[in-house]
Design a protein around this motif. Structure first.
Motif, PDB file in Angstrom:
ATOM      1  N   SER A   1     -26.216 -35.264   0.654  1.00  0.00           N
ATOM      2  CA  SER A   1     -25.470 -36.521   0.827  1.00  0.00           C
ATOM      3  C   SER A   1     -25.883 -37.571  -0.196  1.00  0.00           C
ATOM      4  CB  SER A   1     -25.668 -37.050   2.248  1.00  0.00           C
ATOM      5  OG  SER A   1     -27.049 -37.262   2.519  1.00  0.00           O
TER       6      SER A   1
ATOM      7  N   ASN B   1     -17.515 -41.211   0.141  1.00  0.00           N
ATOM      8  CA  ASN B   1     -18.276 -41.076   1.381  1.00  0.00           C
ATOM      9  C   ASN B   1     -19.702 -40.628   1.088  1.00  0.00           C
ATOM     10  OD1 ASN B   1     -18.497 -38.179   1.235  1.00  0.00           O
ATOM     11  ND2 ASN B   1     -16.357 -38.037   1.896  1.00  0.00           N
TER      12      ASN B   1
ATOM     13  N   ASN C   1     -21.191 -37.966   2.753  1.00  0.00           N
ATOM     14  CA  ASN C   1     -21.417 -36.644   3.326  1.00  0.00           C
ATOM     15  C   ASN C   1     -22.005 -35.698   2.281  1.00  0.00           C
ATOM     16  OD1 ASN C   1     -20.212 -37.367   5.794  1.00  0.00           O
ATOM     17  ND2 ASN C   1     -18.177 -36.784   5.069  1.00  0.00           N
TER      18      ASN C   1
ATOM     19  N   THR D   1     -20.672 -30.505   4.389  1.00  0.00           N
ATOM     20  CA  THR D   1     -19.976 -31.261   5.434  1.00  0.00           C
ATOM     21  C   THR D   1     -18.555 -31.582   5.005  1.00  0.00           C
ATOM     22  OG1 THR D   1     -22.020 -32.219   6.293  1.00  0.00           O
ATOM     23  CG2 THR D   1     -19.977 -33.414   6.749  1.00  0.00           C
ATOM     24  N   ASP D   2     -18.377 -31.979   3.737  1.00  0.00           N
ATOM     25  CA  ASP D   2     -17.030 -32.250   3.229  1.00  0.00           C
ATOM     26  C   ASP D   2     -16.150 -31.003   3.304  1.00  0.00           C
ATOM     27  OD1 ASP D   2     -17.112 -34.937   2.750  1.00  0.00           O
ATOM     28  OD2 ASP D   2     -17.685 -34.767   0.647  1.00  0.00           O
TER      29      ASP D   2
ATOM     30  N   ASN E   1     -15.135 -30.388   6.861  1.00  0.00           N
ATOM     31  CA  ASN E   1     -14.130 -31.386   7.260  1.00  0.00           C
ATOM     32  C   ASN E   1     -12.763 -31.078   6.657  1.00  0.00           C
ATOM     33  OD1 ASN E   1     -16.011 -32.748   8.785  1.00  0.00           O
ATOM     34  ND2 ASN E   1     -16.433 -34.302   7.214  1.00  0.00           N
TER      35      ASN E   1
ATOM     36  N   ALA F   1     -23.858 -28.619   8.614  1.00  0.00           N
ATOM     37  CA  ALA F   1     -22.426 -28.940   8.600  1.00  0.00           C
ATOM     38  C   ALA F   1     -21.676 -28.187   9.696  1.00  0.00           C
ATOM     39  CB  ALA F   1     -21.841 -28.608   7.231  1.00  0.00           C
TER      40      ALA F   1
END
Length: 608
Positions: free
Chosen positions: A325, A334, A336, A340-341, A344, A378
């Protein structure tokens, strides 16, 4: 004897003794034009006729029985299929033996010539189907020498006048089915670039023996099954493929993209990499920018917006290098981590198969040190349930998540080098200061024709690769070095920031006519530009950033890094594993690197 009108370089020993030199020479000239699309040079023609004169005399001195002379075969300038002009000078086939004769117009041998003869024998033994059960014996014939007969590194070195004495003990029986041998399947190890080009040209994965034995088709088949299952069940899956350097992880991703797009008649998948140079080289080599994208551009488009990608299969090459991050927040809106991205982005779709191709021990950038833990976090933090498919060795990261183990998702056989597993273990032991263990592994590497040389003279290194591949235009060699430039520029290796930043990396690997091309030995790629790519024999120039003094020392630590020494060690891990045929390490003649040179010798590397 002619197999047919096109294969005019195959003789029995008797038919060669009977042929007129002009007729023989004209056949070789025609053969050269057919192979190389150009006339043979004067030096090439001279080498042929030196060879002709020696063999005429030495075959006569053999005094073979007529029946044997008519059933032992002699092949001149045999072109190794799919090797773009690689041609051993002479092959002799007798009984269960294949004798490789490489002629040089010198009175003394050098290491490059020895290696060339060894590698012709190695490749015929390994990749030529009808030669698997033959005893393959390499010879280096010194045309200008007298009274020489010795064995070095498994190669019989002999002067022309002694050749018949050695052959007398080897040519003992006839050879059956010469046509079967001549037209046998030959399946070499293509480079990543060659494999990708072949894949997109022929619409199928390169059918090399190693790819099949490594289980790559099984891996691809399983990924396609999981993809169909994700779509049918509106599910979200994360598949992680691990593998040794050069195991074909990238090709697995490219093949899957290609097959799913052909099946769906539209772009159903995308291949992403955070390795900018790899993206450039593949896009340039394939002439295609649709299948292959940079990961950071993809996440800028989809991670911080409401946009949904049309592709339901997202492949991330070198996923172990995903940014944490802190690093990601410097480049996107962001904060993240990249895993995690990705999760998402996948959650925006009703179904998604996210594939991570994992190379271990290759995290070299700031923000990459967290590795697999980022992916585990994540998955656990996602508001949708993700099932993980991975090799059993990754289970520890995903405790509490839904996991299914797939043995074929761990690729353990390299398509890059002939001895990749042993090489990787040697590098690991070297960098972990286990010098005695490294030395034992290096003995195995040399025994299996994967040499690692070390020198303190840059010209010696350059001359070696030039001589070794003088007749092999398809082979690549070039300079590689650490990005932490300290002393190398004053020794003629420009690994400084401005020089490496301006390098056109696609031209370095794939454009033979460009000044940046690797074989010109003028430009340098660093660990950032060569990760995921390869050369047949790189010259690794060692800088002062990583020196040895009873242990390895990070001599130029990065205070911004969480694990500076790990990143530096991994940088040299990448650099030390870029070679397909072998490696030359150049250590500048600087006192601070004396111990580094010594430890490389102690770990089994040989001086040239």
């Amino acid at each position: 004897m002619l197999i047919n009108k096109y294969d005019n370089t195959v003789y029995t020993i008797q038919s060669f003794l009977d042929v007129e030199v002009a007729d023989w020479g004209n056949r070789l000239k025609d053969h050269h034009i057919a192979c190389m699309n150009e006339k043979a040079s004067y030096s090439q023609r001279k080498a042929w006729f030196d060879c002709y004169n020696i063999l005429k005399r030495e075959f006569t001195n053999l005094k073979l029985a007529q029946e044997l002379a008519n059933s032992v075969y002699c092949i001149f300038e045999y072109e190794l299929p799919r090797e773009r002009g690689r041609r051993p000078d002479v092959l002799l086939l007798s009984d269960k033996k294949l004798i490789v004769l490489e002629f040089k117009g010198y009175s003394e041998e050098n290491q490059a010539q020895i290696d060339q003869a060894k590698h012709y024998a190695r490749d015929l033994r390994n990749y030529h189907e009808q030669s698997h059960d033959l005893t393959v014996i390499p010879f280096l014939v010194l045309a200008s020498a007298k009274n020489i007969s010795r064995k070095t590194d498994g190669v019989q070195i002999v002067s022309g006048d002694k050749l018949h004495l050695i052959l007398r003990n080897l040519i003992t029986n006839s050879f059956e089915k010469i046509s079967d041998w001549y037209y046998s399947n030959y399946a070499p190890l293509p480079s990543l670039i060659q494999s990708a080009q072949l894949l997109f040209k022929t619409k199928e994965f390169p059918q090399i023996k190693q790819a099949l034995s490594a289980g790559i088709p099984i891996t691809i088949k399983k990924l396609k099954e999981i993809s169909i299952q994700a779509t049918e069940e509106n599910s979200h899956y994360l598949a992680l493929i691990t593998g040794v350097p050069g195991a074909g992880k990238t090709l697995v991703g490219l093949q899957l993209v290609h097959e799913t797009d052909m099946l769906n008649k539209k772009q159903a998948s995308v291949f992403l990499s955070g390795n900018g140079p790899l993206v450039q080289v593949l896009q340039y080599s394939l002439g295609n920018t649709h299948f292959i994208k940079g990961v950071h551009d993809f996440l800028r488009d989809y991670a911080s917006s409401t946009m949904v990608p049309s592709e339901h299969i997202i492949i991330y090459d070198e996923a172990q290098r995903a940014w944490d991050s802190e690093k990601a927040s410097l480049h996107r809106k962001n904060s993240n981590s990249e895993p995690t991205d990705f999760i998402n982005v996948g959650n925006k779709r009703s179904s998604c198969l996210l594939i991570g191709l994992i190379g271990e021990g290759q995290e070299i950038h700031l923000g990459e040190e967290s590795g697999m833990k980022l992916w585990a976090d994540a998955v656990k933090q996602s508001y949708k349930t993700w099932k993980v498919f991975c090799p059993k060795k990754l289970n520890g990261y995903f405790e509490g998540s839904k996991v299914e183990n797939i043995d074929s998702f761990d690729l353990t056989t390299s398509l890059r080098t002939h001895q990749a597993i042993t090489l990787q273990k040697w590098v690991d032991n070297l960098l972990e200061n286990k010098i005695e263990e490294a030395k034992k592994l290096m003995e195995n590497l040399f025994d299996n024709d994967y040499p690692v040389y070390v020198t303190r003279d840059l010209n010696t290194a350059k001359n070696h690769v030039k001589n070794k591949y003088i007749d092999e235009p398809n082979k690549t060699y070039g300079l590689i070095a650490s990005s932490k430039s300290i002393i190398l520029p004053k020794y003629g290796v420009n690994n400084d920031y401005n020089s490496t930043k301006s390098l056109q990396v696609a031209r370095y690997y794939a454009d033979e006519k460009h000044s940046n091309y690797c074989r010109n030995l003028t430009n340098v790629v660093t660990e950032f530009a060569c990760q995921g790519l390869e050369l047949d024999m790189p010259i690794l120039a060692w800088d002062k950033d990583w020196i040895y003094n009873n242990e390895w020392i990070d001599n130029k630590p990065n205070n911004k890094a969480k694990k500076s020494k790990t990143l530096r060690s991994n940088s040299y891990r990448v650099l030390l594993t870029r070679g397909r045929d072998g490696l030359i390490i150049y250590i500048p003649n600087d006192k601070s690197l004396d111990n580094t040179f010594i430890v490389l010798i102690e770990s089994g590397s040989k001086k040239i």
